[in-house]
Design a protein around this motif. Structure first.
Motif, PDB file in Angstrom:
ATOM      1  N   VAL A  17       0.827  -1.211   0.000  1.00  0.00           N
ATOM      2  CA  VAL A  17       0.000   0.000   0.000  1.00  0.00           C
ATOM      3  C   VAL A  17       0.860   1.261   0.000  1.00  0.00           C
ATOM      4  O   VAL A  17       0.663   2.170  -0.810  1.00  0.00           O
ATOM      5  N   SER A  18       1.842   1.319   0.902  1.00  0.00           N
ATOM      6  CA  SER A  18       2.698   2.508   0.987  1.00  0.00           C
ATOM      7  C   SER A  18       3.555   2.649  -0.263  1.00  0.00           C
ATOM      8  O   SER A  18       3.783   3.761  -0.756  1.00  0.00           O
ATOM      9  N   LEU A  73       1.290   4.017  -3.074  1.00  0.00           N
ATOM     10  CA  LEU A  73       0.999   5.440  -2.908  1.00  0.00           C
ATOM     11  C   LEU A  73       2.241   6.289  -3.168  1.00  0.00           C
ATOM     12  O   LEU A  73       2.176   7.312  -3.855  1.00  0.00           O
ATOM     13  N   PHE A 131      -6.134   9.836 -10.259  1.00  0.00           N
ATOM     14  CA  PHE A 131      -6.755   8.590  -9.826  1.00  0.00           C
ATOM     15  C   PHE A 131      -6.883   7.573 -10.962  1.00  0.00           C
ATOM     16  O   PHE A 131      -7.333   6.455 -10.728  1.00  0.00           O
ATOM     17  N   SER A 161       7.777   3.418   1.599  1.00  0.00           N
ATOM     18  CA  SER A 161       7.608   2.171   2.342  1.00  0.00           C
ATOM     19  C   SER A 161       8.680   1.958   3.409  1.00  0.00           C
ATOM     20  O   SER A 161       8.414   1.322   4.443  1.00  0.00           O
ATOM     21  N   GLY A 170       8.092   4.654  -4.289  1.00  0.00           N
ATOM     22  CA  GLY A 170       7.548   3.596  -3.445  1.00  0.00           C
ATOM     23  C   GLY A 170       8.511   3.191  -2.351  1.00  0.00           C
ATOM     24  O   GLY A 170       8.113   2.956  -1.206  1.00  0.00           O
ATOM     25  N   ARG A 206       3.121   6.373  -6.901  1.00  0.00           N
ATOM     26  CA  ARG A 206       2.178   7.198  -7.665  1.00  0.00           C
ATOM     27  C   ARG A 206       2.415   8.685  -7.411  1.00  0.00           C
ATOM     28  O   ARG A 206       2.444   9.495  -8.338  1.00  0.00           O
ATOM     29  N   LEU A 207       2.602   9.041  -6.140  1.00  0.00           N
ATOM     30  CA  LEU A 207       2.766  10.452  -5.785  1.00  0.00           C
ATOM     31  C   LEU A 207       4.048  11.045  -6.378  1.00  0.00           C
ATOM     32  O   LEU A 207       4.050  12.208  -6.805  1.00  0.00           O
TER      33      LEU A 207
END
Length: 268
Positions: free
Chosen positions: A53-54, A57, A80, A96, A92, A60-61
């Protein structure tokens, strides 16, 4: 290059198909390692989910805010639209890593011990993920006239896949050797000199070194972030690589047996 698989009216992104299959395989591999090393299964899978998940995100960011900010500023809804791709591995990793540290502290687990456990999985996930890049046609190389060129360009994705497979193989080798040494030490009632975190930091050093070099052959937008003496114009990825290399080298120096003996030497 095959960015999509078309089945009638259905279009399947090959990148996300590869990622999905890779994650399924890696979870099976994780389960096998949990049994092999007698680890806490619940914590291992909770950590794996948190990393996914981290990492998702963060990847992507970094793509949104560094690589394509002007594009997403004009149409924020596209942030999105993850099915169109747009993820950065180092984004990532940067997200993470501290997330895992915090989670380990909350659960009162040793971060470096678990980082070593997850290291082969992280390495293999990178190699498998790059297969998705190969299908998608991203991360392409600069003009190349060598016999192994793909469409007249450096096959940078295969470079990185091959490099990571070699790194993964080496990690498994040293992990097994360290485990044998630890078992021998236990049987002979000798102190175990294995330092937690070495496997993880070995991967950080090797991966960053290979990535730094391969970046010179890429032609997709990376951004000329800085001009370094001897290194020339480097991308943001190469700056991150140099930072990670420095971090890993610093770790090896500080954790070296000679330095620890010097530090623990009794004062005269």
């Amino acid at each position: 290059m095959m960015p999509e698989i078309v089945l009638g009216s259905i279009r399947i992104s090959t990148f996300f198909l590869v990622v999905s299959l890779s994650l399924s395989f890696l979870l099976v591999y994780l389960s096998k390692r949990v049994d092999q090393f007698s680890k806490d299964r619940k914590f291992a899978f909770d950590t794996a989910i948190l990393l996914m998940v981290s990492g998702f995100l963060g990847g992507r960011l970094m793509h949104v805010f560094y690589e394509e900010w002007d594009y997403y500023l004009k149409d924020p809804v596209q942030i999105f639209s993850i099915w169109n791709g747009g993820f950065v591995f180092f984004g990532g990793l940067i997200a993470s890593w501290p997330t895992a540290i915090i989670f380990c502290r909350i659960k009162k687990k040793n971060f470096f011990e678990w980082a070593d456990f997850f290291t082969p999985i992280i390495s293999l996930s990178y190699a498998l993920g790059r297969i998705g890049c190969l299908f998608a046609g991203c991360c392409y190389g600069s003009t190349c006239f060598l016999p192994w060129a793909l469409d007249g360009r450096h096959p940078t994705v295969p470079y990185m896949i091959l490099g990571e497979v070699l790194i993964f193989s080496y990690l498994i080798f040293i992990e097994r050797r360290s485990r044998i040494k630890a078992l021998v030490a236990i049987s002979e009632k000798l102190p175990n000199k294995t330092v937690k975190g070495q496997l993880f930091m070995t991967w950080v050093f090797l991966h960053s070194s290979v990535r730094f070099y391969v970046e010179y052959f890429r032609a997709d937008f990376r951004g000329s972030f800085y001009n370094l003496p001897l290194a020339g114009h480097v991308s943001i990825s190469q700056v991150i690589c140099l930072s990670l290399i420095s971090l890993s080298v610093g770790y090896f120096i500080l954790s070296s047996e000679r330095l620890r003996k010097l530090y623990n030497r009794p004062q005269s």
